[in-house]
Write an enzyme that holds these catalytic residues in place. Structure first.
Site, mmCIF file in Angstrom:
data_model
loop_
_atom_site.group_PDB
_atom_site.id
_atom_site.type_symbol
_atom_site.label_atom_id
_atom_site.label_comp_id
_atom_site.label_asym_id
_atom_site.label_seq_id
_atom_site.Cartn_x
_atom_site.Cartn_y
_atom_site.Cartn_z
ATOM 1 N N SER A 92 7.774 -0.283 8.592
ATOM 2 C CA SER A 92 8.718 0.534 7.835
ATOM 3 C C SER A 92 9.718 1.214 8.786
ATOM 4 C CB SER A 92 7.945 1.530 6.963
ATOM 5 O OG SER A 92 8.790 2.116 6.006
ATOM 6 N N ASP A 115 7.339 -4.781 -2.788
ATOM 7 C CA ASP A 115 7.603 -3.498 -2.113
ATOM 8 C C ASP A 115 8.575 -2.649 -2.955
ATOM 9 O OD1 ASP A 115 8.361 -1.417 -0.399
ATOM 10 O OD2 ASP A 115 8.219 -2.681 1.379
ATOM 11 N N HIS A 151 4.332 -1.747 -0.444
ATOM 12 C CA HIS A 151 4.808 -1.235 0.847
ATOM 13 C C HIS A 151 3.594 -0.998 1.744
ATOM 14 C CE1 HIS A 151 7.873 0.278 3.487
ATOM 15 N NE2 HIS A 151 7.258 1.441 3.634
#
Length: 232
Positions: free
Chosen positions: A122, A177, A211
């Site tokens: 991320s 995600d 995610h």
């Protein structure tokens, strides 16, 4: 272990998974927003190679605009998670310099840059891409999970030193995600192909994954590390 960790702020309290034998390579892995190095040190321990040192620094705690200025671990400020959101240019560049200091420290301790992989998840993956592509040293590769390329409009000019023109990039993304949509990941992969040799960019997506990471992704990461950092 020679070298003074105190001169590299992020190394002073980074989580390090040492090799079980002589360390001839290193993986520096950066966590996502609000996390710490501990979770990725645990994940990497499960796929570790005995001659590789894994370094998982903690991001400094700063107010994050995206989260109503709440103070949390963050490599730089985030204003939004869309390709056209405003970006914290000064913060991104400063964070990249701090990661480059870790690379320099490992080089001083005898690990050449072409035996160092930079990676992250991320926001950490975003920073690893930016740092590696603007680095003056030729690195082994980049692991970019569920992320994007910061200051993407500045590339490929920002990588004009061309040192990492042939760097191998493993980019992975969950297809479900909700935070950083897979479409953003695909746009990033296309952009990366204009910065480095296109055949060096792998973009793998995982159905049903949100995610987060998944076992198949971690196996892909392990294979990538093994291939780029063979035993010597």
């Amino acid at each position: 272990m020679c070298g003074n960790n105190m001169s590299v702020p992020l190394l002073a309290d980074a989580v390090t998974v040492s090799g079980a034998e002589r360390e001839t390579a290193a993986v520096i892995f950066l966590h996502g927003l609000g996390d710490t190095g501990h979770s990725w040190a645990d994940a990497l321990s499960s796929i570790r190679l005995p001659y590789v040192k894994y370094i998982c620094p903690h991001a400094p705690r700063i107010p994050v605009t995206l989260n109503m200025k709440m103070v949390m671990p963050s490599w730089f400020d985030l204003m939004g998670l869309t390709p056209d959101a405003p970006e914290d240019e000064a913060g991104i560049k400063k964070a990249a310099e701090n990661i480059k200091a870790i690379i320099e420290h490992e080089m001083k301790n005898g690990i050449p840059p072409n035996r160092i992989i930079l990676g992250g998840f991320s926001q950490g993956g975003a920073l690893s891409l930016y740092t590696a592509l603007t680095c003056q040293h030729q690195l082994a590769g980049i692991v970019a999970l569920s992320c994007w390329l910061p200051l993407h409009k500045a590339f490929p000019q920002a990588a004009n030193n061309g040192v990492n023109k042939d760097i191998a990039i493993l980019q992975c993304h969950g297809e479900m995600d909700p935070m950083i949509p897979v479409r953003f990941g695909a746009l990033t992969a296309e952009k990366l192909k204009s910065v480095v040799t296109p055949g060096k960019v792998q973009f793998k997506t995982y159905p049903g994954v949100m995610h987060s990471s998944c076992p198949q992704e971690m196996m892909a990461v392990k294979e990538f590390i093994e291939k780029l950092l063979p035993r010597i």
